[in-house]
Design a protein around this motif. Structure first.
Motif, mmCIF file in Angstrom:
data_model
loop_
_atom_site.group_PDB
_atom_site.id
_atom_site.type_symbol
_atom_site.label_atom_id
_atom_site.label_comp_id
_atom_site.label_asym_id
_atom_site.label_seq_id
_atom_site.Cartn_x
_atom_site.Cartn_y
_atom_site.Cartn_z
ATOM 1 N N ALA A 97 0.847 -1.206 0.000
ATOM 2 C CA ALA A 97 0.000 0.000 0.000
ATOM 3 C C ALA A 97 0.882 1.256 0.000
ATOM 4 C CB ALA A 97 -0.933 -0.011 1.205
ATOM 5 N N GLU A 98 1.955 1.236 0.806
ATOM 6 C CA GLU A 98 2.846 2.406 0.858
ATOM 7 C C GLU A 98 3.571 2.588 -0.482
ATOM 8 O OE1 GLU A 98 6.475 4.520 3.361
ATOM 9 O OE2 GLU A 98 5.697 2.596 4.117
ATOM 10 N N ARG A 100 2.416 1.829 -3.419
ATOM 11 C CA ARG A 100 1.467 2.434 -4.364
ATOM 12 C C ARG A 100 1.342 3.942 -4.118
ATOM 13 N NH1 ARG A 100 -1.371 -2.493 -3.690
ATOM 14 N NH2 ARG A 100 -2.798 -1.614 -2.133
ATOM 15 N N GLU A 101 1.301 4.327 -2.834
ATOM 16 C CA GLU A 101 1.197 5.765 -2.488
ATOM 17 C C GLU A 101 2.423 6.530 -2.999
ATOM 18 O OE1 GLU A 101 0.647 6.209 1.739
ATOM 19 O OE2 GLU A 101 -1.186 5.004 1.696
ATOM 20 N N LEU A 102 3.619 5.943 -2.822
ATOM 21 C CA LEU A 102 4.860 6.595 -3.250
ATOM 22 C C LEU A 102 4.925 6.704 -4.775
ATOM 23 C CD1 LEU A 102 7.235 4.858 -0.699
ATOM 24 C CD2 LEU A 102 6.803 7.320 -0.779
ATOM 25 N N GLU A 103 4.422 5.659 -5.461
ATOM 26 C CA GLU A 103 4.393 5.700 -6.937
ATOM 27 C C GLU A 103 3.498 6.839 -7.413
ATOM 28 O OE1 GLU A 103 3.243 1.704 -7.877
ATOM 29 O OE2 GLU A 103 5.290 0.929 -7.691
ATOM 30 N N ALA A 104 2.343 6.996 -6.726
ATOM 31 C CA ALA A 104 1.419 8.089 -7.073
ATOM 32 C C ALA A 104 2.085 9.442 -6.806
ATOM 33 C CB ALA A 104 0.128 7.955 -6.265
ATOM 34 N N ALA A 105 2.841 9.533 -5.688
ATOM 35 C CA ALA A 105 3.512 10.792 -5.322
ATOM 36 C C ALA A 105 4.588 11.158 -6.353
ATOM 37 C CB ALA A 105 4.134 10.665 -3.936
ATOM 38 N N MET A 106 5.299 10.126 -6.854
ATOM 39 C CA MET A 106 6.358 10.392 -7.843
ATOM 40 C C MET A 106 5.770 10.932 -9.154
ATOM 41 S SD MET A 106 9.345 7.516 -7.344
ATOM 42 C CE MET A 106 8.422 6.037 -7.545
ATOM 43 N N ALA A 107 4.522 10.562 -9.440
ATOM 44 C CA ALA A 107 3.884 11.023 -10.689
ATOM 45 C C ALA A 107 3.144 12.350 -10.498
ATOM 46 C CB ALA A 107 2.907 9.944 -11.165
ATOM 47 N N ASP A 108 3.168 12.877 -9.261
ATOM 48 C CA ASP A 108 2.396 14.088 -8.937
ATOM 49 C C ASP A 108 3.309 15.327 -9.044
ATOM 50 O OD1 ASP A 108 0.873 16.084 -7.892
ATOM 51 O OD2 ASP A 108 0.407 15.076 -5.985
ATOM 52 N N PRO A 109 3.053 16.231 -10.030
ATOM 53 C CA PRO A 109 3.921 17.424 -10.198
ATOM 54 C C PRO A 109 3.949 18.336 -8.957
ATOM 55 C CG PRO A 109 2.081 17.395 -11.797
ATOM 56 C CD PRO A 109 1.979 16.148 -11.007
ATOM 57 N N ASP A 110 2.873 18.318 -8.183
ATOM 58 C CA ASP A 110 2.826 19.161 -6.975
ATOM 59 C C ASP A 110 3.830 18.730 -5.911
ATOM 60 O OD1 ASP A 110 0.832 20.504 -8.209
ATOM 61 O OD2 ASP A 110 -0.816 19.578 -7.098
ATOM 62 N N GLN A 111 4.345 17.488 -6.051
ATOM 63 C CA GLN A 111 5.270 16.965 -5.034
ATOM 64 C C GLN A 111 6.733 17.093 -5.481
ATOM 65 O OE1 GLN A 111 4.189 15.326 -2.127
ATOM 66 N NE2 GLN A 111 2.333 14.171 -2.600
#
Length: 540
Positions: A97-98, A100-111
């Motif tokens: 689960a973590e 998946r969250e980190l993968e989503a964060a890496m694809a998020d320009p705001d981060q």
């Protein structure tokens, strides 16, 4: 691993357990049996700690992991079946689960400003995931879901779009993937087709943990368990052996107990007769007193508890012509999918065809074509002379009026029948006493199936078309139905995933498969001997 000592439990006014005890040892495979409402689910819930006993103690070895599959699987939506299954696999699922969250964060320009920290954390979590066998987990999840009949599209699609039966399979897959030290499985064989059942059978045979399960499928239970625990009248009785051994042993015990009871009753009657005859005579006073005292001290033998099984007997159905139904050059498509192309098939009087085939092969479609609830795109379906057909489909239970009581439902179907014969009919199908006043809307799936079956069989047709008639039925009702249908003089065409039912009732097999339709003379047992497989989907 797990012990229950002197358990007492009451639900409302119902006493479920009185000083009951049992043990589940490492590696044991135990079948839990007993009539409906005896307390099987309560026992599982006490082991998992969801319920507490009123008296006695449930002891579980330290560090033991328990996986519990129940029929109540809760809500599922918004994720794939794969994600839903891997989520329950212990510590690795938290790490996944973590990840998946980190993968989503890496694809998020705001981060973007946190990217170095995210990537560093991702590396740590990925290492831990690998350590726990996480990458193999998805492969194992796919293997388990495939074994339970899922296509790749179903595995990847939103689990919320699946039917209740398929969601049950997702819930079961989650426990199987978890491979806990102890599995508690409440009716895992419900909703499974024959191929999935056989796959699950093999999986559980190879599972090295302890297993306790309930199942209404006799063949499935018999092949897996090596010990049976019976719940009856508040007590737990353990039998060492498979289900067939338990059934034979139980029958033998009942026979011995009945014989003991009858011998004692005869002796008591003789003693009482002597006392009554001589109690007024002074010359026999000492003997009379001595016998009265003897009777007071005797441990009374109870008659065996009779399981309530009433035998349903068919009225002879009217005779049909020799040709019951004939399908000629039948074509049937659903959208772009072709189910039948040029099907020729005929059923003759007194034949009992079971229809075999993998999910989606067209088993239910064939029954619908014959019952007239769907029509062929081309070709003909002809019903023979004097054929009186009854069709049992899964949706047949939906036509019951929820506000009617069981008795009113029977009365409306058979207004000419007397109250006594309708009550006897209800009794045969497991509705005794006040049960007949239950409203149809509160009935369980099994109760609805029994009521529909009772209505079908009371005024017997000479051609029965049955689609999974044993779904929802408990073992005792299945046995009653098998016994009744074995003595039925009409013609049958049916689909079932219950191998005991198939073997007991078929004398012909129709196998529908992507490469055509095959007919086999002889019943299911001969089909297995001839093909070397218990179901078409198992032949590679």
């Amino acid at each position: 691993m797990i012990r229950l000592d002197n358990i007492g439990k009451q639900n409302g006014k119902q006493i479920v357990f009185i000083e009951a005890g049992m043990a589940l040892l490492k590696g044991e495979k135990v079948g839990l049996v007993g009539p409906n409402g005896a307390g099987k689910t309560t026992l599982f819930r006490m082991i998992t700690g969801e319920e507490q006993p009123d008296e006695g103690q449930v002891s579980i070895d330290r560090g033991i992991t328990i996986g519990y599959f129940s029929q109540d699987i809760g809500e599922m939506a918004g994720r794939s079946a794969i994600a839903e299954v891997t989520d329950g696999a212990g510590p690795v699922s938290t790490v996944a689960a973590e990840l998946r969250e980190l993968e989503a964060a890496m694809a998020d320009p705001d981060q973007a400003d946190r990217m170095d920290a995210i990537i560093e954390r991702y590396g740590e979590v990925q290492g831990r995931f690998e350590e726990l066998g996480g990458y193999a987990l998805e492969g194992r999840a796919q293997e388990v879901l495939a074994g339970l009949g899922f296509s790749q599209a179903m595995m990847d699609g939103d689990v919320g779009g699946l039917s209740g039966g398929w969601k049950m399979r997702v819930g079961l897959a989650r426990i199987l993937l978890m491979r806990p030290d102890v599995m508690l499985l409440d009716e895992p064989s419900n909703h499974l087709d024959i191929e999935s059942l056989i796959w699950l059978e093999q999986f559980l045979k190879g599972y090295d943990g302890a297993l306790m399960m309930t199942s209404h499928d006799r063949a499935f239970m018999n092949r897996i368990v090596t010990k049976v625990v019976e719940i009856d009248g508040g007590a737990l009785t353990t039998y060492s052996g498979d289900y067939e051994f338990y059934a034979a042993q139980r029958a033998l015990n009942e026979k011995h107990q009945q014989a003991q009871f009858e011998r004692q009753q005869a002796m008591l009657a003789k003693e009482i007769q002597f006392i009554e005859r001589f109690k007024a005579r002074a010359s026999h006073a000492a003997q009379v007193q001595s016998r009265v005292k003897k009777l007071e001290k005797i441990d009374r033998v109870e008659p065996p508890k009779r399981r309530q099984t009433v035998v349903f007997e068919f009225q002879p159905p009217p005779r049909s012509g020799d040709d019951v139904v004939s399908l000629k050059n039948v074509h049937k498509r659903y959208g772009s999918r072709s189910i039948y192309e040029g099907l020729d098939f005929a059923v003759r009087r007194r034949e009992r065809w079971c229809v075999m085939g993998v999910n989606g092969a067209g088993k239910s479609t064939l029954l619908k074509l014959i019952a007239g609830t769907t029509t062929p795109d081309d070709g003909t379906v002809a019903i023979g002379a004097n054929v009186k057909m009854a069709y049992f489909a899964q949706h047949a239970m939906e036509v019951l009026d929820g506000e009617d009581t069981i008795f009113q439902s029977l009365e409306q179907s058979f207004p000419q029948a007397g109250q006594g014969s309708l009550r006897a009919l209800a009794g045969c199908f497991g509705f005794s006493g006040d049960d007949v006043e239950k409203r149809c809307r509160v009935l369980s799936g099994g109760e609805k199936a029994r009521l529909v079956m009772a209505k079908m069989l009371f005024d017997p047709p000479n051609f029965l078309v049955l689609d999974e008639p044993t779904n929802h039925l408990d073992m005792a009702t299945k046995e009653m139905l098998i016994t009744a249908l074995a003595n039925y003089e009409g013609t049958m065409l049916f689909v079932s995933h219950d191998r005991h039912f198939l073997a007991a009732l078929s004398n012909r097999v129709l196998e529908v498969s992507p490469d055509g339709v095959h007919q086999y003379g002889g019943g299911y047992t001969e089909y297995v001997a001839r093909t070397g497989q218990e179901a078409p989907g198992l032949r590679g």
